[in-house]
Motif scaffolding. Sequence first.
Motif, PDB file in Angstrom:
ATOM      1  N   PRO A 183       0.827  -1.207   0.000  1.00 49.07           N
ATOM      2  CA  PRO A 183       0.000   0.000   0.000  1.00 49.07           C
ATOM      3  C   PRO A 183       0.864   1.261   0.000  1.00 49.07           C
ATOM      4  O   PRO A 183       1.986   1.251   0.505  1.00 49.07           O
ATOM      5  N   ALA A 184       0.339   2.313  -0.596  1.00 48.17           N
ATOM      6  CA  ALA A 184       1.074   3.587  -0.628  1.00 48.17           C
ATOM      7  C   ALA A 184       0.078   4.734  -0.490  1.00 48.17           C
ATOM      8  O   ALA A 184      -1.062   4.640  -0.928  1.00 48.17           O
ATOM      9  N   LEU A 185       0.550   5.793   0.112  1.00 48.99           N
ATOM     10  CA  LEU A 185      -0.293   6.975   0.319  1.00 48.99           C
ATOM     11  C   LEU A 185      -0.393   7.812  -0.960  1.00 48.99           C
ATOM     12  O   LEU A 185      -1.370   8.522  -1.174  1.00 48.99           O
ATOM     13  N   SER A 186       0.621   7.718  -1.787  1.00 50.59           N
ATOM     14  CA  SER A 186       0.650   8.531  -3.009  1.00 50.59           C
ATOM     15  C   SER A 186       1.601   7.877  -4.005  1.00 50.59           C
ATOM     16  O   SER A 186       2.278   6.889  -3.668  1.00 50.59           O
ATOM     17  N   GLN A 187       1.620   8.430  -5.197  1.00 51.20           N
ATOM     18  CA  GLN A 187       2.537   7.923  -6.220  1.00 51.20           C
ATOM     19  C   GLN A 187       3.055   9.091  -7.038  1.00 51.20           C
ATOM     20  O   GLN A 187       2.275   9.941  -7.491  1.00 51.20           O
ATOM     21  N   LEU A 188       4.337   9.104  -7.233  1.00 53.34           N
ATOM     22  CA  LEU A 188       4.971  10.143  -8.040  1.00 53.34           C
ATOM     23  C   LEU A 188       5.477   9.516  -9.331  1.00 53.34           C
ATOM     24  O   LEU A 188       6.293   8.592  -9.291  1.00 53.34           O
ATOM     25  N   ILE A 189       4.965  10.013 -10.452  1.00 55.99           N
ATOM     26  CA  ILE A 189       5.412   9.509 -11.750  1.00 55.99           C
ATOM     27  C   ILE A 189       6.270  10.598 -12.384  1.00 55.99           C
ATOM     28  O   ILE A 189       5.773  11.691 -12.699  1.00 55.99           O
TER      29      ILE A 189
END
Length: 135
Positions: free
Chosen positions: A16-22
């Motif tokens: 699980p992750a709180l956010s994702q940076l692409i």
Amino acid sequence: MPHDPDSLPRRPWKHPALSQLIVCAGGTCGGPGGARVPRRDLLEAWKGAYLWRACHLSFSDCLGPCELAGNACLLSAAGSVWLGGLEERHYSLLAGWAAGCKQERRLLPLPDALRALELERFADPRELEFERKKS
Ligand SMILES: C/C1=C2N=C(/C=C3N=C(/C(C)=C4\N[C@@](C)([C@@H]5N=C1[C@](C)(CCC(=O)O)[C@H]5CC(=O)O)[C@@](C)(CC(N)=O)[C@@H]4CCC(=O)O)[C@@](C)(CC(N)=O)[C@@H]\3CCC(=O)O)C(C)(C)[C@@H]/2CCC(=O)O
Ligand SMILES: Nc1ncnc2c1ncn2[C@@H]1O[C@H](COP(=O)(O)OP(=O)(O)OP(=O)(O)O)[C@@H](O)[C@H]1O
Ligand SMILES: [Co+2]
């Protein structure tokens, strides 16, 4: 935990992750002659401080809009934020932001220096020319 089909929304449970940076590492942003994306530094920051629960880091090929080199997209339950024109210092601000989110165990607002690079990524359909007119 296996997914209970009656409970929505579905969420990944293993990583699980709180956010994702692409981060765009494609042509104008990261390609030959424009190798401006400090990919190694970002990975070092992410691995060194175990940041991926706070923010999953991904590199993409062309994310657009290519007239602005240094593009990235930040995704979270709060929505998506597009950033354009990132320079070296901005990438390290993103790592600092992710570290802050981890420390505070929540999504933090982006620092002003990054918010200043926010883009309205998508066009107004009334103004968009979908096909070039033949001259
Ligand atoms: C399964 C898996 C895991 N990755 C973890 C944690 C991290 N991964 C990061 C990054 C940027 C990368 N991970 C890849 C190696 C990618 N990660 C995987 C894979 C899906 C499978 C690995 C395997 O089976 O051994 C793997 C993709 C692959 O097909 O090999 C990476 C190559 C993905 C990519 N294309 O970008 C990339 C490697 C970057 C590099 O050059 O080092 C993280 C920084 C998280 C993030 N994206 O924000 C983090 C770094 C961990 C570290 O190396 O210190 C898990 C640990 C969650 C998981 C491993 C699970 C396991 O081994 O069982
Ligand atoms: N705060 C931390 N301190 C030390 N090591 C960490 C920390 N966070 C993560 N790790 C290391 O990173 C690895 C992956 O951590 P993470 O919890 O994200 O995935 P995981 O659920 O263990 O992955 P998988 O079960 O798929 O192998 C851990 O096994 C551990 O080695
Ligand atoms: Co990985």
